[in-house]
Design a protein around this motif. Structure first.
Motif, mmCIF file in Angstrom:
data_model
loop_
_atom_site.group_PDB
_atom_site.id
_atom_site.type_symbol
_atom_site.label_atom_id
_atom_site.label_comp_id
_atom_site.label_asym_id
_atom_site.label_seq_id
_atom_site.Cartn_x
_atom_site.Cartn_y
_atom_site.Cartn_z
ATOM 1 N N ASP A 172 8.084 28.247 41.941
ATOM 2 C CA ASP A 172 7.324 27.421 42.881
ATOM 3 C C ASP A 172 6.189 28.262 43.478
ATOM 4 O O ASP A 172 6.362 28.925 44.488
ATOM 5 C CB ASP A 172 8.259 26.898 43.968
ATOM 6 C CG ASP A 172 7.547 26.125 45.057
ATOM 7 O OD1 ASP A 172 6.404 25.675 44.826
ATOM 8 O OD2 ASP A 172 8.139 25.984 46.140
ATOM 9 N N ASP A 225 5.892 24.860 48.120
ATOM 10 C CA ASP A 225 6.162 23.538 48.690
ATOM 11 C C ASP A 225 7.588 23.056 48.436
ATOM 12 O O ASP A 225 7.956 21.947 48.799
ATOM 13 C CB ASP A 225 5.151 22.502 48.187
ATOM 14 C CG ASP A 225 5.277 22.204 46.698
ATOM 15 O OD1 ASP A 225 6.050 22.899 45.995
ATOM 16 O OD2 ASP A 225 4.579 21.286 46.230
ATOM 17 N N ALA A 237 8.893 22.450 45.558
ATOM 18 C CA ALA A 237 8.949 21.644 44.342
ATOM 19 C C ALA A 237 8.262 22.425 43.228
ATOM 20 O O ALA A 237 7.546 23.393 43.473
ATOM 21 C CB ALA A 237 8.265 20.299 44.553
ATOM 22 N N ASP A 271 5.973 21.870 39.663
ATOM 23 C CA ASP A 271 5.270 20.910 38.808
ATOM 24 C C ASP A 271 4.910 21.570 37.477
ATOM 25 O O ASP A 271 5.146 22.752 37.261
ATOM 26 C CB ASP A 271 4.035 20.323 39.509
ATOM 27 C CG ASP A 271 2.994 21.363 39.882
ATOM 28 O OD1 ASP A 271 2.822 22.364 39.148
ATOM 29 O OD2 ASP A 271 2.330 21.178 40.914
ATOM 30 N N ASP A 323 14.001 17.436 35.992
ATOM 31 C CA ASP A 323 13.050 16.362 36.319
ATOM 32 C C ASP A 323 13.658 15.015 35.928
ATOM 33 O O ASP A 323 13.270 14.383 34.956
ATOM 34 C CB ASP A 323 11.728 16.603 35.584
ATOM 35 C CG ASP A 323 10.659 15.583 35.924
ATOM 36 O OD1 ASP A 323 10.798 14.880 36.946
ATOM 37 O OD2 ASP A 323 9.686 15.486 35.159
ATOM 38 N N ARG A 326 7.392 16.561 37.741
ATOM 39 C CA ARG A 326 7.556 17.357 38.958
ATOM 40 C C ARG A 326 9.042 17.405 39.302
ATOM 41 O O ARG A 326 9.717 16.383 39.278
ATOM 42 C CB ARG A 326 6.778 16.704 40.091
ATOM 43 C CG ARG A 326 6.826 17.436 41.392
ATOM 44 C CD ARG A 326 5.888 16.740 42.413
ATOM 45 N NE ARG A 326 5.817 17.476 43.638
ATOM 46 C CZ ARG A 326 6.641 17.305 44.672
ATOM 47 N NH1 ARG A 326 7.592 16.387 44.617
ATOM 48 N NH2 ARG A 326 6.523 18.023 45.756
ATOM 49 N N VAL A 327 9.536 18.592 39.631
ATOM 50 C CA VAL A 327 10.922 18.740 40.080
ATOM 51 C C VAL A 327 10.886 18.850 41.597
ATOM 52 O O VAL A 327 10.443 19.861 42.149
ATOM 53 C CB VAL A 327 11.593 19.981 39.450
ATOM 54 C CG1 VAL A 327 13.020 20.136 39.965
ATOM 55 C CG2 VAL A 327 11.587 19.886 37.934
ATOM 56 N N SER A 328 11.312 17.788 42.257
ATOM 57 C CA SER A 328 11.314 17.747 43.723
ATOM 58 C C SER A 328 12.486 18.555 44.281
ATOM 59 O O SER A 328 13.378 18.978 43.536
ATOM 60 C CB SER A 328 11.428 16.295 44.197
ATOM 61 O OG SER A 328 12.728 15.790 43.880
ATOM 62 N N GLN A 329 12.490 18.720 45.590
ATOM 63 C CA GLN A 329 13.609 19.408 46.240
ATOM 64 C C GLN A 329 14.922 18.683 45.974
ATOM 65 O O GLN A 329 15.948 19.309 45.727
ATOM 66 C CB GLN A 329 13.365 19.513 47.744
ATOM 67 C CG GLN A 329 12.243 20.442 48.106
ATOM 68 C CD GLN A 329 11.953 20.448 49.601
ATOM 69 O OE1 GLN A 329 12.429 19.605 50.352
ATOM 70 N NE2 GLN A 329 11.159 21.412 50.031
ATOM 71 N N GLU A 354 15.648 16.815 43.374
ATOM 72 C CA GLU A 354 16.027 17.050 41.974
ATOM 73 C C GLU A 354 16.527 18.476 41.772
ATOM 74 O O GLU A 354 17.456 18.704 40.989
ATOM 75 C CB GLU A 354 14.833 16.777 41.056
ATOM 76 C CG GLU A 354 14.496 15.301 40.935
ATOM 77 C CD GLU A 354 13.192 15.047 40.203
ATOM 78 O OE1 GLU A 354 13.174 14.108 39.382
ATOM 79 O OE2 GLU A 354 12.200 15.783 40.445
ATOM 80 N N MET A 355 15.935 19.441 42.489
ATOM 81 C CA MET A 355 16.403 20.826 42.400
ATOM 82 C C MET A 355 17.835 20.944 42.881
ATOM 83 O O MET A 355 18.666 21.610 42.255
ATOM 84 C CB MET A 355 15.505 21.739 43.238
ATOM 85 C CG MET A 355 14.660 22.666 42.424
ATOM 86 S SD MET A 355 13.729 23.768 43.484
ATOM 87 C CE MET A 355 12.091 23.250 43.014
#
Length: 184
Positions: free
Chosen positions: A87, A91, A93, A95, A122, A128-131, A133-134
């Motif tokens: 990252d 942020d 996330a 991408d 994802d 994008r791997v969001s928080q 999704e993480m």
């Protein structure tokens, strides 16, 4: 504690518990197969589990729960740390642009692994791997490291508590695994 060693320990403990549960149902043979040709090595691994997560009286259900939680937490943290280390803008996330920068800097052998991890995490396929999704990816990693079937098998180790003190000792494990003349 080595992550790989403890993972193998959990697997062996789980297999033993399954074999013991079957043995308790008067099925002969599975325990011998699960312990393999080196019961002493198996006893050593169980001794490590008991010493690491048990108390002075042996391994309790709480100690097993602690072991399960720690194994899963370690796997979850490792998976999330991998993502967060890529990252670049902080942020929380990841991408495709950040992934590409990381892949350019990585060894060729790591690039495919990074791509697989990104695609797996994802879940909504938006690039994008969001928080969220993480975290979900970390939870999946935790369950891969120590699944619920294996956790149940570890909990079944308490069936070896022959004296009813709510703790399993090395001697109780040895008695269950080794022939009587070798158990002590």
């Amino acid at each position: 504690m080595a992550e790989v060693g403890m993972g193998r320990l959990a697997t062996m403990a789980g297999l033993m518990a399954i074999g013991l549960a079957r043995g308790a149902l008067a099925q002969a043979g599975p325990l011998d197969l699960l312990v393999g040709t080196d019961p002493d090595r198996f006893i050593a691994r169980m001794t490590d589990l008991i010493a690491g997560f048990g108390g002075p009286n042996g391994l309790t259900a709480d100690g097993i729960a602690d072991y399960i939680a720690l194994e899963r937490a370690g796997a979850r943290a490792t998976a999330m740390r991998r993502m967060l280390s890529m990252d670049l803008d902080g942020d929380g996330a990841l991408d495709r642009v950040e992934l590409a920068v990381n892949q350019r800097a990585a060894k060729a052998s790591a690039r495919g692994r990074m791509e697989r991890q990104f695609v797996a995490a994802d879940s909504d396929r938006d690039g994008r791997v969001s928080q969220v999704e993480m975290l979900a990816d970390g939870q999946r990693a935790a369950l891969r490291a120590l699944g619920e079937d294996e956790a149940d098998a570890l909990r079944a180790l308490m069936s070896l508590d022959r004296d009813g003190d709510a703790a399993v000792t090395r001697d109780e494990v040895a008695t269950a695994v080794l022939p009587v003349d070798q158990a002590t």
